[in-house]
Design an enzyme around this catalytic site. Structure first.
Site, PDB file in Angstrom:
ATOM      1  N   GLU A   1       0.867  -1.195  -0.101  1.00  0.00           N
ATOM      2  CA  GLU A   1       0.258   0.040  -0.311  1.00  0.00           C
ATOM      3  C   GLU A   1       1.021   1.258  -0.089  1.00  0.00           C
ATOM      4  OE1 GLU A   1      -2.820   0.144   3.288  1.00  0.00           O
ATOM      5  OE2 GLU A   1      -3.509   2.243   2.761  1.00  0.00           O
TER       6      GLU A   1
ATOM      7  N   ARG B   1       5.285 -12.838   9.506  1.00  0.00           N
ATOM      8  CA  ARG B   1       5.923 -11.591   9.263  1.00  0.00           C
ATOM      9  C   ARG B   1       7.497 -11.656   9.825  1.00  0.00           C
ATOM     10  NH1 ARG B   1       2.198  -7.526   8.542  1.00  0.00           N
ATOM     11  NH2 ARG B   1       3.822  -5.749   9.144  1.00  0.00           N
TER      12      ARG B   1
ATOM     13  N   LYS C   1       4.537   0.902   9.654  1.00  0.00           N
ATOM     14  CA  LYS C   1       4.552   2.230   8.861  1.00  0.00           C
ATOM     15  C   LYS C   1       4.115   3.438   9.592  1.00  0.00           C
ATOM     16  CE  LYS C   1       3.249   0.246   4.878  1.00  0.00           C
ATOM     17  NZ  LYS C   1       2.729  -0.054   3.456  1.00  0.00           N
TER      18      LYS C   1
HETATM   19  P1  ATP Z   1       3.082  -2.102   8.114  1.00  0.00           P
HETATM   20  O1  ATP Z   1       2.209  -2.993   8.834  1.00  0.00           O
HETATM   21  O2  ATP Z   1       4.551  -2.383   8.392  1.00  0.00           O
HETATM   22  O3  ATP Z   1       2.401  -0.924   7.969  1.00  0.00           O
HETATM   23  P2  ATP Z   1       1.805  -3.476   5.954  1.00  0.00           P
HETATM   24  O4  ATP Z   1       1.458  -4.966   6.189  1.00  0.00           O
HETATM   25  O5  ATP Z   1       0.530  -2.582   6.086  1.00  0.00           O
HETATM   26  O6  ATP Z   1       3.057  -2.924   6.650  1.00  0.00           O
HETATM   27  P3  ATP Z   1       1.849  -3.585   2.844  1.00  0.00           P
HETATM   28  O7  ATP Z   1       2.222  -2.288   2.300  1.00  0.00           O
HETATM   29  O8  ATP Z   1       0.328  -3.837   3.084  1.00  0.00           O
HETATM   30  O9  ATP Z   1       2.345  -3.266   4.612  1.00  0.00           O
HETATM   31  O10 ATP Z   1       2.579  -4.661   2.673  1.00  0.00           O
HETATM   32  C1  ATP Z   1       2.840  -5.190   1.244  1.00  0.00           C
HETATM   33  C2  ATP Z   1       3.289  -6.654   1.545  1.00  0.00           C
HETATM   34  O11 ATP Z   1       4.398  -6.857   2.311  1.00  0.00           O
HETATM   35  C3  ATP Z   1       2.168  -7.534   2.104  1.00  0.00           C
HETATM   36  O12 ATP Z   1       2.050  -8.637   1.522  1.00  0.00           O
HETATM   37  C4  ATP Z   1       2.556  -7.815   3.531  1.00  0.00           C
HETATM   38  O13 ATP Z   1       2.097  -8.870   3.983  1.00  0.00           O
HETATM   39  C5  ATP Z   1       4.161  -7.866   3.221  1.00  0.00           C
HETATM   40  N1  ATP Z   1       4.904  -7.330   4.448  1.00  0.00           N
HETATM   41  C6  ATP Z   1       4.753  -6.175   5.400  1.00  0.00           C
HETATM   42  N2  ATP Z   1       5.269  -6.348   6.437  1.00  0.00           N
HETATM   43  C7  ATP Z   1       5.990  -7.321   6.377  1.00  0.00           C
HETATM   44  C8  ATP Z   1       6.977  -8.038   7.398  1.00  0.00           C
HETATM   45  N3  ATP Z   1       7.260  -7.316   8.483  1.00  0.00           N
HETATM   46  N4  ATP Z   1       7.413  -9.215   7.106  1.00  0.00           N
HETATM   47  C9  ATP Z   1       7.099  -9.968   5.891  1.00  0.00           C
HETATM   48  N5  ATP Z   1       6.186  -9.262   5.220  1.00  0.00           N
HETATM   49  C10 ATP Z   1       5.768  -8.040   5.313  1.00  0.00           C
HETATM   50 MG    MG Z   2      -1.042  -2.671   5.081  1.00  0.00          MG
END
Ligand code: ATP
Ligand code: MG
Length: 585
Positions: free
Chosen positions: A46, A289, A299
């Site tokens: 995102e 994760r 984020k």
């Molecule tokens: P955050 O929770 O840090 O804001 P998010 O999950 O909202 O991150 P996205 O932009 O939605 O971030 O993530 C894009 C992809 O990266 C998704 O498939 C998510 O599952 C993966 N992802 C995000 N954080 C991690 C992590 N710590 N380890 C592995 N994969 C991750």
């Molecule tokens: Mg997200």
């Protein structure tokens, strides 16, 4: 199942053993069973912030699996939440993915599919699978029930298809204010899985969108948009993190009820945009994760740290963003190595940061040329050399790899050495320079310190020594046994440099721990950045931005991506030579 399942799947690196984690096994089986002709994955961030180290795991997995099995991977910006998204992030995400060494098949936006998603929602309404609900957000919450209590049906659940279609079209036309209505899936308010209790599919939001401008006053919800975007793109394996496990039944519900693969009319708007129609039935698979101690990786918190100026920006070298660690001197190879080491599982855990730092040390040990730099200088004058004496010594650039070649290192009568390499009153076991003692000057000979010159404040300003002429390179006494070796730079030739000594941003292993009313802000390490002026040899000063070196005996450093110039070098400490925290305890 057999390994011949994927004949079109050479491993990218012949030397690397084949990876056999549970996701790759699923992919192998699916290919062997003929469920898919080829593999297609996507990385779906995102664009509401910068990517961080955790995302590197997802990127390596999504792009890595596609590559290993001869498939392709899309980069899709999951931009369904207009308020928080920004084109700045969209560009940085692309930069980060490329930097990690991957390239996407197609660059897509979930917003490319808004028309398809809208038509799909009308289809759900016509099938009796979705309804327009007038409950407020608070009321929806009250009706939803709890983990132990079933929810109650919305009083609007039994609206006729005609009424639902009419209201939904008017939502789309912008007739209603934000929050007045939602489109909800009609699934089961008694489901044990709260995600299936008639979840919202669309909400009203009169907000401009970074990609679609003011075209849409309604926006699809994440689960709906995400599952259908996967289906639209023909994704075969949709990999995501464990928190989406409970969402999988909703993911499957959306994919099955809409049946994009079997509904050519729904994907027609794609053709108008020049996008291919490749709908499929994707399969969601969750993995754990990536989390490291001493870091925060949400984020939301990273944004707050930037906005509150706790750091210098998204690319502050102390940040766990890919832009930050890149500037710190982390390499794509080190991150890929770390991801391989950590592996893929369904078990969430907090990993030790030493795994990350260790991967960097390992990569740079092999990949970084050696240089000499002095970060806390004190002058050493070799009094027995003639005034103005200078010469060029030849050093190899890497002790274990001849392909790095050699360089010329200027040597002269006056040197800079590290202040801590001299002790007037040496502690027991001290192997470096002391008054009257000897030490080897790396590659130059053996020096004895004869005199210590101090200022009025009693601080040492200069050491005067005698360089044993018999110990010079090539001389009979060059191999004479001596306890310690120190590094140095020629004062006349060295270039003054800003040396930024970075350390961990937090002082505790779990800065996310909010017990006792604390937050990560209470655990900031005040010594996470110290800038000193040091001296580097000419062959370090002339580095290109982002070039990494091992400064002998000090650590791994990188020429700052933005601030470094050969005239005024700026080096960031990427990581120390050894884990200095392990012994702090
Ligand atoms: P955050 O929770 O840090 O804001 P998010 O999950 O909202 O991150 P996205 O932009 O939605 O971030 O993530 C894009 C992809 O990266 C998704 O498939 C998510 O599952 C993966 N992802 C995000 N954080 C991690 C992590 N710590 N380890 C592995 N994969 C991750
Ligand atoms: Mg997200």
């Amino acid at each position: 199942m057999s390994d011949t399942a994927a004949p079109s799947a050479p491993l990218s690196d012949d030397a690397a053993p084949e990876k056999r984690d549970f996701i790759r096994q699923i992919v192998r089986e699916d290919l062997a069973a003929g469920r898919h002709a080829s593999v297609k994955t996507r990385f779906p961030p995102e664009p509401n912030g910068y990517l961080h180290i955790g995302h590197a795991k997802a990127i390596c997995l999504d792009f890595g699996i596609a590559g290993e099995f001869g498939g392709v991977c899309n980069l899709r910006l999951d931009d369904t939440n207009p308020a928080k998204e920004d084109p700045e992030y969209v560009l940085a995400i692309q930069d980060d993915v490329r930097w990690l060494g991957f390239d996407w098949h197609d660059l897509r936006h979930a917003s490319d599919y808004f028309e398809v998603l809208y038509l799909a929602a009308e289809k759900l309404i016509r099938q009796g699978d979705a309804f327009v609900c007038d409950l407020s957000a608070d009321e929806v919450r009250a009706y939803r029930g709890t983990l132990t209590e079933p929810g109650r049906n919305s009083p609007y659940r039994d609206r006729s298809v005609e009424e639902n279609l009419d209201l939904f079209r008017r939502m789309r036309a912008g007739e209603f204010p934000d929050g007045a209505r939602t489109l909800r899936a009609k699934i089961d308010m008694g489901s044990g899985n709260i995600n299936l209790r008639d979840p919202a599919l669309y909400r009203i939001k009169h907000v401009e969108h970074q990609n679609t401008g003011n075209d849409w006053p309604i926006y699809p919800m994440y689960d709906y948009a995400h599952s259908l975007s996967d289906a639209v793109e023909g994704i075969t394996h949709s990999l995501c993190t464990l928190e989406f496990e409970d969402h999988r039944p909703l993911y499957d519900w959306c994919v099955d009820k809409v049946d994009l693969a079997g509904s050519p009319d729904l994907v027609a708007p794609l053709l108008a945009k020049g996008l291919p129609k490749e709908a499929s039935k994707p399969r969601q698979i969750e993995f754990s994760r990536l989390n490291f101690n001493y870091l925060v990786m949400s984020k939301r918190k990273l944004l707050a740290m930037v906005e509150d100026k706790l750091v210098d920006g998204w690319d502050d070298p102390r940040m766990p963003t890919l832009q930050g660690i890149r500037r710190r001197g982390y390499t794509p190879a080190a991150l890929r190595l770390m991801v391989d080491r950590v592996g893929i599982s369904k078990q969430n855990s907090l990993l030790d940061i030493s795994i990350l730092e260790g991967a960097l040390r390992e990569d740079l040990d092999a990949a970084a040329a050696r240089r000499m730099a002095v970060i806390d200088p004190v002058k050493l004058v070799l009094a027995n050399l003639p005034d103005g004496h200078e010469e060029a010594l030849t050093f190899s650039n890497h002790p274990k790899d001849e392909s790095f070649g050699q360089r010329s290192v200027p040597f002269s009568r006056e040197l800079w050495i590290e202040r801590e390499d001299f002790e007037e009153v040496p502690p027991k076991g001290f192997k470096r320079l002391t008054t009257g003692g000897e030490v080897r000057l790396r590659g130059a000979g053996i020096v004895r310190c004869d005199e210590v010159i101090k200022n009025d404040a009693g601080e040492i300003v200069e050491l005067r020594g005698w360089l044993d002429p018999e110990s010079r390179p090539g001389m009979a006494g060059a191999e004479r046994k001596i306890k310690g070796t120190i590094h140095w730079v020629s004062a006349k030739h060295a270039v003054a440099a800003d040396i930024r000594l970075y350390d961990r941003l937090f002082t505790v292993p779990n800065p996310d721990d909010e017990s006792e009313g604390k937050t990560y802000r209470d655990y900031m390490n005040p010594e996470s950045r110290r800038t000193v002026t040091g001296y580097v040899e000419p062959a370090a000063a002339s580095a290109a931005p982002e070039q990494s070196f091992q400064f002998e005996r000090i650590g791994y450093f990188v020429a700052d991506r933005y601030d470094h110039t050969p005239e005024r070098p700026v080096f960031n400490r990427s990581v120390t030579l050894r884990d200095t925290w392990a012994t702090k305890a």
